[in-house]
Structures are given as C-alpha cells and as structure tokens.
Design a protein around this motif. Structure first.
Motif, PDB file in Angstrom:
ATOM      1  N   ASP A  88      63.228  89.045  11.422  1.00  0.00           N
ATOM      2  CA  ASP A  88      64.293  88.496  10.578  1.00  0.00           C
ATOM      3  C   ASP A  88      64.693  87.071  10.977  1.00  0.00           C
ATOM      4  OD1 ASP A  88      65.555  88.979  12.975  1.00  0.00           O
ATOM      5  OD2 ASP A  88      67.090  90.315  12.154  1.00  0.00           O
ATOM      6  N   GLY A  89      64.000  86.511  11.994  1.00  0.00           N
ATOM      7  CA  GLY A  89      64.291  85.157  12.432  1.00  0.00           C
ATOM      8  C   GLY A  89      65.465  85.064  13.394  1.00  0.00           C
ATOM      9  N   ARG A  90      65.999  86.214  13.813  1.00  0.00           N
ATOM     10  CA  ARG A  90      67.143  86.222  14.721  1.00  0.00           C
ATOM     11  C   ARG A  90      66.687  86.587  16.127  1.00  0.00           C
ATOM     12  NH1 ARG A  90      71.646  89.617  11.592  1.00  0.00           N
ATOM     13  NH2 ARG A  90      73.082  88.355  12.789  1.00  0.00           N
ATOM     14  N   ARG A  91      67.409  86.078  17.089  1.00  0.00           N
ATOM     15  CA  ARG A  91      67.137  86.382  18.497  1.00  0.00           C
ATOM     16  C   ARG A  91      67.288  87.886  18.745  1.00  0.00           C
ATOM     17  NH1 ARG A  91      67.655  82.966  23.005  1.00  0.00           N
ATOM     18  NH2 ARG A  91      68.643  81.404  21.678  1.00  0.00           N
ATOM     19  N   VAL A  92      66.411  88.463  19.563  1.00  0.00           N
ATOM     20  CA  VAL A  92      66.496  89.873  19.927  1.00  0.00           C
ATOM     21  C   VAL A  92      67.852  90.126  20.586  1.00  0.00           C
ATOM     22  CG1 VAL A  92      65.573  91.645  21.476  1.00  0.00           C
ATOM     23  CG2 VAL A  92      64.010  90.216  20.150  1.00  0.00           C
ATOM     24  N   ASP A  93      68.578  91.121  20.092  1.00  0.00           N
ATOM     25  CA  ASP A  93      69.894  91.473  20.629  1.00  0.00           C
ATOM     26  C   ASP A  93      69.831  92.866  21.227  1.00  0.00           C
ATOM     27  OD1 ASP A  93      72.536  91.922  21.243  1.00  0.00           O
ATOM     28  OD2 ASP A  93      73.272  91.720  19.186  1.00  0.00           O
ATOM     29  N   LYS A  94      69.664  92.952  22.525  1.00  0.00           N
ATOM     30  CA  LYS A  94      69.596  94.238  23.218  1.00  0.00           C
ATOM     31  C   LYS A  94      70.885  95.036  23.044  1.00  0.00           C
ATOM     32  CE  LYS A  94      66.957  91.994  26.835  1.00  0.00           C
ATOM     33  NZ  LYS A  94      66.856  91.775  28.279  1.00  0.00           N
ATOM     34  N   PHE A  95      72.001  94.328  22.941  1.00  0.00           N
ATOM     35  CA  PHE A  95      73.292  95.005  22.872  1.00  0.00           C
ATOM     36  C   PHE A  95      73.517  95.690  21.528  1.00  0.00           C
ATOM     37  CE2 PHE A  95      73.562  91.857  26.179  1.00  0.00           C
ATOM     38  CZ  PHE A  95      74.044  92.631  27.228  1.00  0.00           C
ATOM     39  N   ALA A  96      72.752  95.316  20.517  1.00  0.00           N
ATOM     40  CA  ALA A  96      72.831  96.004  19.230  1.00  0.00           C
ATOM     41  C   ALA A  96      72.206  97.394  19.332  1.00  0.00           C
ATOM     42  CB  ALA A  96      72.120  95.182  18.148  1.00  0.00           C
ATOM     43  N   ARG A  97      71.403  97.626  20.371  1.00  0.00           N
ATOM     44  CA  ARG A  97      70.714  98.911  20.547  1.00  0.00           C
ATOM     45  C   ARG A  97      71.241  99.692  21.740  1.00  0.00           C
ATOM     46  NH1 ARG A  97      65.066  96.103  19.876  1.00  0.00           N
ATOM     47  NH2 ARG A  97      64.841  96.896  21.982  1.00  0.00           N
ATOM     48  N   ALA A  98      72.347  99.246  22.307  1.00  0.00           N
ATOM     49  CA  ALA A  98      72.953  99.937  23.449  1.00  0.00           C
ATOM     50  C   ALA A  98      74.453 100.056  23.220  1.00  0.00           C
ATOM     51  CB  ALA A  98      72.682  99.155  24.736  1.00  0.00           C
ATOM     52  N   GLU A  99      75.018 101.152  23.686  1.00  0.00           N
ATOM     53  CA  GLU A  99      76.472 101.319  23.570  1.00  0.00           C
ATOM     54  C   GLU A  99      77.136 100.627  24.749  1.00  0.00           C
ATOM     55  OE1 GLU A  99      77.862 105.243  22.656  1.00  0.00           O
ATOM     56  OE2 GLU A  99      75.997 105.714  21.607  1.00  0.00           O
ATOM     57  N   TRP A 100      78.144  99.809  24.437  1.00  0.00           N
ATOM     58  CA  TRP A 100      78.826  99.054  25.473  1.00  0.00           C
ATOM     59  C   TRP A 100      80.230  98.707  25.023  1.00  0.00           C
ATOM     60  CZ3 TRP A 100      80.425  93.973  24.554  1.00  0.00           C
ATOM     61  CH2 TRP A 100      79.944  93.400  23.372  1.00  0.00           C
ATOM     62  N   THR A 101      81.045  98.296  25.979  1.00  0.00           N
ATOM     63  CA  THR A 101      82.396  97.834  25.695  1.00  0.00           C
ATOM     64  C   THR A 101      82.632  96.540  26.484  1.00  0.00           C
ATOM     65  OG1 THR A 101      83.251  99.242  27.468  1.00  0.00           O
ATOM     66  CG2 THR A 101      83.380 100.119  25.246  1.00  0.00           C
ATOM     67  N   PRO A 102      83.486  95.671  25.986  1.00  0.00           N
ATOM     68  CA  PRO A 102      83.780  94.445  26.739  1.00  0.00           C
ATOM     69  C   PRO A 102      84.592  94.768  27.993  1.00  0.00           C
ATOM     70  CG  PRO A 102      84.485  94.253  24.436  1.00  0.00           C
ATOM     71  CD  PRO A 102      84.116  95.681  24.670  1.00  0.00           C
ATOM     72  N   GLY A 103      84.165  94.203  29.107  1.00  0.00           N
ATOM     73  CA  GLY A 103      84.881  94.348  30.366  1.00  0.00           C
ATOM     74  C   GLY A 103      85.672  93.080  30.657  1.00  0.00           C
ATOM     75  N   PRO A 104      86.071  92.884  31.915  1.00  0.00           N
ATOM     76  CA  PRO A 104      86.794  91.664  32.288  1.00  0.00           C
ATOM     77  C   PRO A 104      86.021  90.410  31.885  1.00  0.00           C
ATOM     78  CG  PRO A 104      86.858  93.256  34.080  1.00  0.00           C
ATOM     79  CD  PRO A 104      85.905  93.799  33.046  1.00  0.00           C
ATOM     80  N   SER A 105      86.706  89.444  31.325  1.00  0.00           N
ATOM     81  CA  SER A 105      86.125  88.187  30.835  1.00  0.00           C
ATOM     82  C   SER A 105      85.099  88.409  29.734  1.00  0.00           C
ATOM     83  CB  SER A 105      85.475  87.383  31.970  1.00  0.00           C
ATOM     84  OG  SER A 105      86.423  86.998  32.913  1.00  0.00           O
ATOM     85  N   GLY A 106      85.112  89.587  29.101  1.00  0.00           N
ATOM     86  CA  GLY A 106      84.191  89.871  28.014  1.00  0.00           C
ATOM     87  C   GLY A 106      82.801  90.285  28.442  1.00  0.00           C
ATOM     88  N   VAL A 107      82.556  90.400  29.755  1.00  0.00           N
ATOM     89  CA  VAL A 107      81.231  90.810  30.219  1.00  0.00           C
ATOM     90  C   VAL A 107      80.920  92.218  29.692  1.00  0.00           C
ATOM     91  CG1 VAL A 107      82.026  91.697  32.457  1.00  0.00           C
ATOM     92  CG2 VAL A 107      79.689  90.954  32.209  1.00  0.00           C
ATOM     93  N   PRO A 108      79.736  92.419  29.102  1.00  0.00           N
ATOM     94  CA  PRO A 108      79.411  93.742  28.556  1.00  0.00           C
ATOM     95  C   PRO A 108      79.272  94.798  29.650  1.00  0.00           C
ATOM     96  CG  PRO A 108      77.919  92.051  27.690  1.00  0.00           C
ATOM     97  CD  PRO A 108      78.691  91.435  28.814  1.00  0.00           C
ATOM     98  N   VAL A 109      79.961  95.924  29.455  1.00  0.00           N
ATOM     99  CA  VAL A 109      79.849  97.072  30.355  1.00  0.00           C
ATOM    100  C   VAL A 109      79.178  98.193  29.562  1.00  0.00           C
ATOM    101  CG1 VAL A 109      81.121  98.802  31.671  1.00  0.00           C
ATOM    102  CG2 VAL A 109      81.867  96.405  31.710  1.00  0.00           C
ATOM    103  N   LEU A 110      78.017  98.624  30.030  1.00  0.00           N
ATOM    104  CA  LEU A 110      77.255  99.663  29.335  1.00  0.00           C
ATOM    105  C   LEU A 110      77.933 101.014  29.468  1.00  0.00           C
ATOM    106  CD1 LEU A 110      73.669  98.591  30.469  1.00  0.00           C
ATOM    107  CD2 LEU A 110      74.823  98.072  28.295  1.00  0.00           C
ATOM    108  N   ASP A 111      78.025 101.727  28.357  1.00  0.00           N
ATOM    109  CA  ASP A 111      78.640 103.054  28.343  1.00  0.00           C
ATOM    110  C   ASP A 111      77.652 104.100  28.864  1.00  0.00           C
ATOM    111  OD1 ASP A 111      80.801 101.829  27.083  1.00  0.00           O
ATOM    112  OD2 ASP A 111      80.194 102.475  25.080  1.00  0.00           O
ATOM    113  N   GLY A 112      78.175 105.132  29.499  1.00  0.00           N
ATOM    114  CA  GLY A 112      77.371 106.286  29.852  1.00  0.00           C
ATOM    115  C   GLY A 112      76.529 106.164  31.110  1.00  0.00           C
ATOM    116  N   VAL A 113      76.630 105.060  31.842  1.00  0.00           N
ATOM    117  CA  VAL A 113      75.878 104.941  33.089  1.00  0.00           C
ATOM    118  C   VAL A 113      76.633 105.681  34.192  1.00  0.00           C
ATOM    119  CG1 VAL A 113      74.757 102.773  32.438  1.00  0.00           C
ATOM    120  CG2 VAL A 113      76.926 102.712  33.688  1.00  0.00           C
TER     121      VAL A 113
END
Length: 169
Positions: A88-113
């Motif tokens: 689709d011409g867009r950069r691969v977004d790993k976070f679109a395929r993983a469940e996560w929530t924003p942590g401190p400073s917006g750093v992604p924290v993966l759910d379920g680990v």
C-alpha cells in the motif's frame, strides 16, 4: 570465543521506543541487568536497525520479557522492519499487528507479556555494530502481578532461526 558463546541461551526481549511521533520496536538478544543499587539495565541495539534510530532520540525505552508461548510476537518484532514499505506504499507498522498501550512518555508497552519495564535512558555506549542504552527503571508490570508464575521465558535458541529484518552482515 564461539565455544563459550554457543553455550549461552539467555532470554530474548522486545524493546520499544517512541520519539518525535515515531514508534519502533525490535527483538533483542543482548541485554542484562548491570547494577543492583541503583537498579540499572543495559540493552544493546544494532546500528542498522530502525529501532536504534528512533531510540537515539527517545527519553525512555520499554523492555519486554517474552514467554515461551509468544514466538509469533518475537517473529513479528525480529523478522519485520519498519524500514520496509508494504504494497500500500506505507511503512510496515508492527504495532498495528500487536496489542499495546502507551506507557510513560508514550513509549509502547506490549500487552500480555510476562513482565516489562520502562527505563529512562541514562547514557549510551558504542560497542561496534551495537550501541548500549543504559536504562534506569521508572515503571514496570507483569501479567501475574509480580510473582514468578509467568512460566519459562522465550530464549535465544527458540528464535535462532528467525531471519532478522535487518541482518548485521
């Protein structure tokens, strides 16, 4: 040195970063606690990796311990790179395929680990093809409330055949 290194089978981690509106994450095999008081953890990122380029500007990184049942997550963060562009011409977004929530400073924290922590970047160490990020933990969590019932961690031998999104060589 291979006779020594071939015997190591340490846990692998997913490190995530957010800086300047960009998210990145990768599978990491080089990481360890490096101080008790104060608590410090060193994580090493490959210079060819997109996560390294984002992490250079990030004030904090998240480090996630994976369970033996999370091979697919390791494959996503170890075998894909945000430097690739999809059909689709867009950069691969790993976070679109993983469940996560924003942590401190917006750093992604993966759910379920089994366990994770967010660390303030205290410094960098250039060691050749990798750069070490010295982290001071500021937040942490686990799916079992902090006990040691999360099961066995995913180890280097479990993921050794994942083709890296950015090979070192």
């Amino acid at each position: 040195m291979e006779p020594f290194l071939d015997r190591l089978d340490h846990p692998v981690y997913v490190v995530t970063a957010e800086a300047d509106g960009e998210r990145a994450g990768c599978l990491v095999g080089f990481a360890a606690q490096c101080s008790i008081r104060p608590a410090r953890f060193m994580v090493w990122l490959s210079k060819v990796n997109r996560t390294y380029r984002v992490a250079r500007s990030a004030p904090r990184l998240a480090v996630h311990l994976l369970g033996r049942d999370q091979y697919a997550l390791a494959e996503l963060f170890g075998g894909e790179t945000g430097d690739d562009v999809g059909e689709d011409g867009r950069r691969v977004d790993k976070f679109a395929r993983a469940e996560w929530t924003p942590g401190p400073s917006g750093v992604p924290v993966l759910d379920g680990v089994p366990a994770w922590f967010v660390g303030q970047v205290e410094g960098h160490v250039d060691a050749g093809d990798h750069v070490g990020f010295l982290l001071a933990p500021i937040a942490s969590g686990s799916r079992d409330g902090g006990g040691r019932t999360g099961g066995e961690p995913l180890r280097l031998s479990d993921v050794s055949h994942i083709a890296a999104g950015h090979p070192v060589d």
